[in-house]
Design an enzyme around this catalytic site. Structure first.
Site, PDB file in Angstrom:
ATOM      1  N   ALA A 100       8.013  95.816  33.274  1.00  0.00           N
ATOM      2  CA  ALA A 100       8.844  94.758  33.857  1.00  0.00           C
ATOM      3  C   ALA A 100       8.037  93.482  34.004  1.00  0.00           C
ATOM      4  O   ALA A 100       6.804  93.512  34.065  1.00  0.00           O
ATOM      5  CB  ALA A 100       9.392  95.192  35.214  1.00  0.00           C
ATOM      6  N   ASP A 101       8.751  92.375  34.066  1.00  0.00           N
ATOM      7  CA  ASP A 101       8.110  91.093  34.344  1.00  0.00           C
ATOM      8  C   ASP A 101       9.051  90.230  35.165  1.00  0.00           C
ATOM      9  O   ASP A 101      10.280  90.315  35.017  1.00  0.00           O
ATOM     10  CB  ASP A 101       7.723  90.358  33.059  1.00  0.00           C
ATOM     11  CG  ASP A 101       6.808  89.185  33.353  1.00  0.00           C
ATOM     12  OD1 ASP A 101       5.621  89.432  33.656  1.00  0.00           O
ATOM     13  OD2 ASP A 101       7.271  88.039  33.330  1.00  0.00           O
ATOM     14  N   THR A 102       8.465  89.426  36.037  1.00  0.00           N
ATOM     15  CA  THR A 102       9.238  88.552  36.919  1.00  0.00           C
ATOM     16  C   THR A 102       8.781  87.112  36.729  1.00  0.00           C
ATOM     17  O   THR A 102       7.581  86.829  36.793  1.00  0.00           O
ATOM     18  CB  THR A 102       9.049  88.961  38.393  1.00  0.00           C
ATOM     19  OG1 THR A 102       9.395  90.344  38.550  1.00  0.00           O
ATOM     20  CG2 THR A 102       9.932  88.120  39.306  1.00  0.00           C
TER      21      THR A 102
ATOM     22  N   LYS B 161       4.202  94.188  27.595  1.00  0.00           N
ATOM     23  CA  LYS B 161       3.567  95.141  28.513  1.00  0.00           C
ATOM     24  C   LYS B 161       3.864  96.579  28.103  1.00  0.00           C
ATOM     25  O   LYS B 161       2.987  97.444  28.161  1.00  0.00           O
ATOM     26  CB  LYS B 161       4.050  94.890  29.945  1.00  0.00           C
ATOM     27  CG  LYS B 161       3.517  93.614  30.572  1.00  0.00           C
ATOM     28  CD  LYS B 161       4.113  93.402  31.962  1.00  0.00           C
ATOM     29  CE  LYS B 161       3.624  92.110  32.583  1.00  0.00           C
ATOM     30  NZ  LYS B 161       4.229  91.891  33.936  1.00  0.00           N
TER      31      LYS B 161
END
Length: 227
Positions: free
Chosen positions: A97-99, A68
């Site tokens: 960010a990634d979750t 990203k």
């Protein structure tokens, strides 16, 4: 693009560092606002989030956060090339960010339908799961850093009527694992270990550490406003 990229990364100046958020998530914007941050620019990144074969949830979160950031970098450079941004000489920090929500190595999706959301809730009911949050910083020199945070969450047993009511609320849409801990699903949580903000969508302590390491003047916004 190669020459533009080379020129972009070699330029430095003494002007204010721009914070670029590689996410259009309202949750991440709200979390940044909690620590006094208002990104100069926001880019909605569109990448393939499909896990690789036997990819560990933690590795998936880190990989997607990095992708990203790099995607936002490309967009930033393209806008600059086409005269849509006057930040060619600006210092920047791109934040992405990634979750990922997982039970063991089973990665739960962002449901695309009520049926998928129901399966997520049924799978989480009465069990503990992990929320892997990766946050990535990338600056104009090409320096890139990724931090990973793990939180453990345990749900109460969910009755059919409770799951149906939650599905009807629509709160599951666009949420990793099919729930939002900051909303109605907070009533499902009987235990949480680790970063709460990570479960919401952005680990704030680690985000602050990253921005500080990249010399972003985060604390300059922590000044009481006088009337």
């Amino acid at each position: 693009m190669g020459n533009i990229r080379e020129t972009f990364f070699k330029k430095t100046c003494s002007e204010e560092i721009q914070l670029v958020l590689a996410s259009a998530s309202p949750r991440r914007l709200a979390l940044l606002a909690q620590i006094g941050l208002d990104p100069h620019q926001v880019y909605a990144t569109n990448i393939d989030e499909t896990p690789k074969l036997r990819e560990h949830p933690a590795n998936l979160a880190k990989r997607l956060a990095k992708e990203k950031a790099l995607k936002a970098q490309e967009t930033f450079l393209w806008c600059n090339q086409n005269g849509k941004s006057n930040a060619s000489a600006q210092k920047i920090v791109i934040l992405a960010a990634d979750t990922v929500v997982a039970v063991g190595r089973v990665i739960l999706p962002k449901p695309e339908s009520e049926d998928q959301a129901y399966e997520c809730l049924r799978f989480l009911s009465g069990r503990s799961h992990k929320v892997y949050g990766a946050v990535c910083a990338l600056n104009e020199c090409g320096k890139i850093t990724v931090k990973l945070v793990e939180s453990r969450v345990r749900f109460r047993r969910l009755t059919s009527s409770l799951m149906e009511a939650y599905l009807n609320s629509g709160e599951w849409e666009g949420k990793a694992g099919g729930y939002a801990i900051q909303g109605k699903a907070s009533a499902f949580v009987v235990h949480i270990a680790g970063s709460y903000s990570n479960v919401v969508g952005l680990p704030l302590a680690e985000t602050m550490d990253l921005l500080t390491a990249y010399q972003y003047p985060l604390l300059s916004n922590w000044v009481a406003k006088t009337l």
